[in-house]
Scaffold this active site. Structure first.
Site, mmCIF file in Angstrom:
data_model
loop_
_atom_site.group_PDB
_atom_site.id
_atom_site.type_symbol
_atom_site.label_atom_id
_atom_site.label_comp_id
_atom_site.label_asym_id
_atom_site.label_seq_id
_atom_site.Cartn_x
_atom_site.Cartn_y
_atom_site.Cartn_z
ATOM 1 N N THR A 249 -9.714 -6.625 -0.717
ATOM 2 C CA THR A 249 -8.504 -5.931 -0.298
ATOM 3 C C THR A 249 -8.192 -6.293 1.141
ATOM 4 O O THR A 249 -9.087 -6.408 1.970
ATOM 5 C CB THR A 249 -8.662 -4.402 -0.411
ATOM 6 O OG1 THR A 249 -7.508 -3.792 0.186
ATOM 7 C CG2 THR A 249 -9.905 -3.867 0.290
ATOM 8 N N GLU B 218 -10.280 0.338 -3.451
ATOM 9 C CA GLU B 218 -11.616 0.924 -3.266
ATOM 10 C C GLU B 218 -11.905 2.048 -4.250
ATOM 11 O O GLU B 218 -13.019 2.559 -4.308
ATOM 12 C CB GLU B 218 -11.740 1.477 -1.827
ATOM 13 C CG GLU B 218 -11.800 0.415 -0.739
ATOM 14 C CD GLU B 218 -10.434 0.008 -0.205
ATOM 15 O OE1 GLU B 218 -9.425 0.174 -0.937
ATOM 16 O OE2 GLU B 218 -10.366 -0.487 0.934
ATOM 17 N N LYS C 290 3.213 -2.406 3.856
ATOM 18 C CA LYS C 290 3.087 -2.804 2.451
ATOM 19 C C LYS C 290 4.433 -3.293 1.934
ATOM 20 O O LYS C 290 5.361 -2.522 1.776
ATOM 21 C CB LYS C 290 2.555 -1.653 1.607
ATOM 22 C CG LYS C 290 1.855 -2.171 0.373
ATOM 23 C CD LYS C 290 0.966 -1.146 -0.260
ATOM 24 C CE LYS C 290 -0.028 -1.819 -1.204
ATOM 25 N NZ LYS C 290 -0.753 -0.882 -2.028
ATOM 26 N N TRP D 18 -0.146 -6.308 1.235
ATOM 27 C CA TRP D 18 -0.345 -5.906 2.620
ATOM 28 C C TRP D 18 0.012 -6.969 3.637
ATOM 29 O O TRP D 18 -0.230 -8.141 3.436
ATOM 30 C CB TRP D 18 -1.815 -5.530 2.852
ATOM 31 C CG TRP D 18 -2.262 -4.318 2.127
ATOM 32 C CD1 TRP D 18 -3.138 -4.276 1.078
ATOM 33 C CD2 TRP D 18 -1.878 -2.966 2.376
ATOM 34 N NE1 TRP D 18 -3.308 -2.975 0.685
ATOM 35 C CE2 TRP D 18 -2.553 -2.156 1.453
ATOM 36 C CE3 TRP D 18 -1.022 -2.366 3.308
ATOM 37 C CZ2 TRP D 18 -2.407 -0.772 1.420
ATOM 38 C CZ3 TRP D 18 -0.854 -0.989 3.273
ATOM 39 C CH2 TRP D 18 -1.547 -0.206 2.333
HETATM 40 P P1 AMP Z 1 -4.340 -1.206 -2.428
HETATM 41 O O1 AMP Z 1 -5.772 -1.051 -2.180
HETATM 42 O O2 AMP Z 1 -3.800 -2.525 -1.996
HETATM 43 O O3 AMP Z 1 -3.969 -0.874 -3.830
HETATM 44 O O4 AMP Z 1 -3.567 -0.176 -1.498
HETATM 45 C C1 AMP Z 1 -3.857 1.194 -1.467
HETATM 46 C C2 AMP Z 1 -2.928 1.854 -0.501
HETATM 47 O O5 AMP Z 1 -1.576 1.701 -0.926
HETATM 48 C C3 AMP Z 1 -3.106 3.344 -0.339
HETATM 49 O O6 AMP Z 1 -4.159 3.648 0.539
HETATM 50 C C4 AMP Z 1 -1.740 3.748 0.212
HETATM 51 O O7 AMP Z 1 -1.612 3.467 1.590
HETATM 52 C C5 AMP Z 1 -0.802 2.822 -0.548
HETATM 53 N N1 AMP Z 1 -0.315 3.485 -1.779
HETATM 54 C C6 AMP Z 1 -0.750 3.304 -3.044
HETATM 55 N N2 AMP Z 1 -0.066 4.081 -3.905
HETATM 56 C C7 AMP Z 1 0.836 4.776 -3.180
HETATM 57 C C8 AMP Z 1 1.821 5.765 -3.477
HETATM 58 N N3 AMP Z 1 2.053 6.181 -4.711
HETATM 59 N N4 AMP Z 1 2.527 6.274 -2.440
HETATM 60 C C9 AMP Z 1 2.323 5.862 -1.173
HETATM 61 N N5 AMP Z 1 1.411 4.930 -0.831
HETATM 62 C C10 AMP Z 1 0.675 4.395 -1.813
#
Ligand code: AMP
Length: 550
Positions: free
Chosen positions: A184, A329, A440, A445
């Site tokens: 990630t 994670e 994002k 990211w």
């Molecule tokens: P990833 O590990 O790349 O899937 O990213 C996870 C992160 O994406 C989370 O810690 C949030 O910051 C953001 N995220 C995921 N789902 C949402 C959601 N429904 N609303 C707002 N942020 C989200």
């Protein structure tokens, strides 16, 4: 006194064996990179998985080896999930949207022995080959007829299966054996590896399976995962779908609204999973056709905050939206927005307000909120703080990265998400901000700090900061804010892009630059992103400007 029940390991191999026997009616449809539509079922998949597992062993793969994939959503990619993990090797899915530098970093960090690639990525790999692990082998995921001329010295996927036995008794692995690895870039610094176990993957499937949103999908679920197999195991679907007997429709590389609309229409897709950017695109196609794809009635939106306007637009055309939150994670599902049936009759506004939150925790995931003072905050819907999580599907530390692990875990063994949230007393989670300095864009990211550091290295830049600004298609885009050394010789965006292209992917570059005389600072001497965001509150992204600016 201990109970007297058997202890059988929770293994990924059990999911596919079960599906092949009990869900033999379910189908897996894939739009292939080669262009056509391919159909299979769990029984045929089981046979091909056995064949690939023998081929992997003949290529020297043993327990604990990392085998990488660089591929779109399709049946071959899904076969690899099982063929690799079932023999105790580790399926390392690589995100093709990473910059070349990150891709090189993670193949070395993971020490991948083989890399399976779709035809799409062969040219990229040819270019990078000299910087990738020298002894890594390449397999192209196609048949002999479609094998390209390549300098990769690559093997052909279908040739590897040829003549291998189609049946196999899987080894009785320890359930804590590593099964899959996903890096990630959702935290600052180099990408970090999250190493899932067989046990965590099976538990995640079970816990997702009992959560309300699987029931929402109905008995005849035909699911289209736009969420990629290369990112957090497509939110666990390759494990969940065989367990529940759902059909899968893999979209391959064509992810624009029109292509998705057509595939959903012709394949009778009932449920679709993906990030908001994708579903904004599909809304355009729905508008153009004057209707939704006929069978579509359910959608999972996550990875970024789903705008309420988008949720309402889908609900109004008859698609139930489930807004979910999670992280790489966390395997990834942490919370979701399936509403209790008792409020089916509640006013539309009330239901949409609930759906715009990040929903309630999935079974098996615990939440706590910690304030700036390090104190645990009440779940009263008002108190805000960093969200910490705990559970069997949550990482206990990053792969070979003690420093990042120490930063992420607290003294009680909870994992810090970097999301700033409040929680109501009835469990609804509301995300407010991000403590991690990241943007994002389209579900992927961009590290503000990486962009800032490069910009700050330019001789014409005194100071640089990057913040996220809202964007209708990509959710967020990076805006570069620069204090120039001299107002008479300001660095242009193009000059800074040239510098950034050495280590960032093109889509990670800031779209615009704003020059300021100084940046706001916090009491501890850091750039105050909060104040900067406020100061630039009126800023409009170039894509949204109208009038004389076009
Ligand atoms: P990833 O590990 O790349 O899937 O990213 C996870 C992160 O994406 C989370 O810690 C949030 O910051 C953001 N995220 C995921 N789902 C949402 C959601 N429904 N609303 C707002 N942020 C989200």
């Amino acid at each position: 006194m201990k109970g007297l029940m058997m202890h059988r390991p929770l293994l990924i191999s059990g999911l596919l064996d079960y599906a092949a026997e009990v869900h033999d009616h379910a189908t897996i449809v894939s739009r292939r990179v080669e262009g056509d539509i391919h159909r299979t079922d769990y029984r045929q998949m089981q046979a091909r998985v056995a064949q690939m597992s023998f081929a992997l062993e003949q290529l020297g793969i043993v327990l604990g080896d990392r085998v990488a994939t660089l591929a779109w959503n399709g049946y071959r990619h899904m076969e690899l999930y099982f063929a690799i993990s079932n023999i105790g090797a580790i399926c390392h899915t690589i995100n093709p949207r990473l910059s070349a530098e990150q891709l090189i970093y993670i193949t070395h960090h993971a020490a991948d022995r083989i890399l399976f690639t779709d035809l799409t990525f062969v040219p990229v790999l040819e270019k990078l080959r000299d910087q990738l692990p020298a002894d890594m082998r390449y397999v192209i995921m196609t048949d002999a007829a479609h094998m390209p001329e390549t300098t990769l010295d690559a093997l052909c996927y279908e040739d590897l299966l040829d003549g291998q036995p189609t049946k196999r008794d899987w080894p009785d692995l320890d359930e804590e054996t590593a099964a899959a690895l996903c890096y990630t870039s959702g935290t600052t610094g180099e990408p970090k590896g999250v190493l899932y176990t067989h046990r965590s993957s099976v538990l995640h499937a079970l816990q997702t399976g009992v959560s309300g949103f699987v029931a929402d999908m109905g008995r005849d679920a035909r699911i289209l995962p736009v969420v990629p197999l290369f990112h957090v195991n497509a939110w666990g679907l390759p494990y969940l779908a065989p367990m529940m007997g759902a059909d899968l429709v893999h979209p391959g590389p064509a992810l624009d609204g029109e292509s998705l609309w057509t595939l959903m229409e012709t394949e009778g897709v009932t449920s679709a999973w993906g990030v908001p950017t994708i579903w904004q695109g599909l809304l355009g196609a729905i508008e153009k056709h004057g209707r939704k794809p006929a069978a579509l009635r359910h959608m999972v939106v996550g990875g970024s905050a789903a705008p309420r306007s988008m949720i309402e637009a889908y609900e109004k055309v008859g698609v139930t939206v489930n807004h979910a939150w999670g992280m790489t994670e966390m395997s990834p599902i942490g919370s979701h927005g399936a509403l209790p049936w008792q409020i089916d009759g509640a006013p539309f506004d009330e239901r949409m307000a609930l759906k715009s939150t990040q929903g309630r925790r999935a079974f098996g995931v615990e939440f706590k909120i910690v304030g700036d003072d390090g104190q645990r905050q009440p779940h009263d819907g008002k108190a805000k703080g960093e969200l910490y999580v705990r559970g069997n599907n949550i990482t206990s530390g990053y792969y070979n990265n003690e420093a990042a692990t120490a930063k992420a875990m607290d003294a009680e063994g909870w994992f810090g998400t970097g999301d700033v949230a409040s929680i109501r007393d009835d469990g609804y989670l509301q995300l407010h901000d991000r403590a991690k300095d990241l943007i994002k864009s389209g579900g992927e990211w961009i590290s503000s700090i990486d962009v800032e550091n490069i910009a700050a290295a330019h001789p014409k830049v005194a100071q640089a900061a990057v913040i996220a600004v809202p964007h209708p298609k990509w959710d967020e885009r990076p805006l570069l804010v620069v204090v120039p050394k001299s107002d008479d010789d300001r660095p242009t965006l193009d000059e800074l892009h040239q510098l950034m292209l050495h280590s960032l992917a093109r889509w990670q570059l800031p779209d615009d630059i704003v020059y300021v005389a100084q940046l706001p600072m916090t009491a501890t001497g850091k750039i105050s992103k909060l104040t900067l965001r406020d100061q630039l509150g009126e800023y409009v992204h170039p894509d949204l400007r109208t009038g004389e600016n076009g």
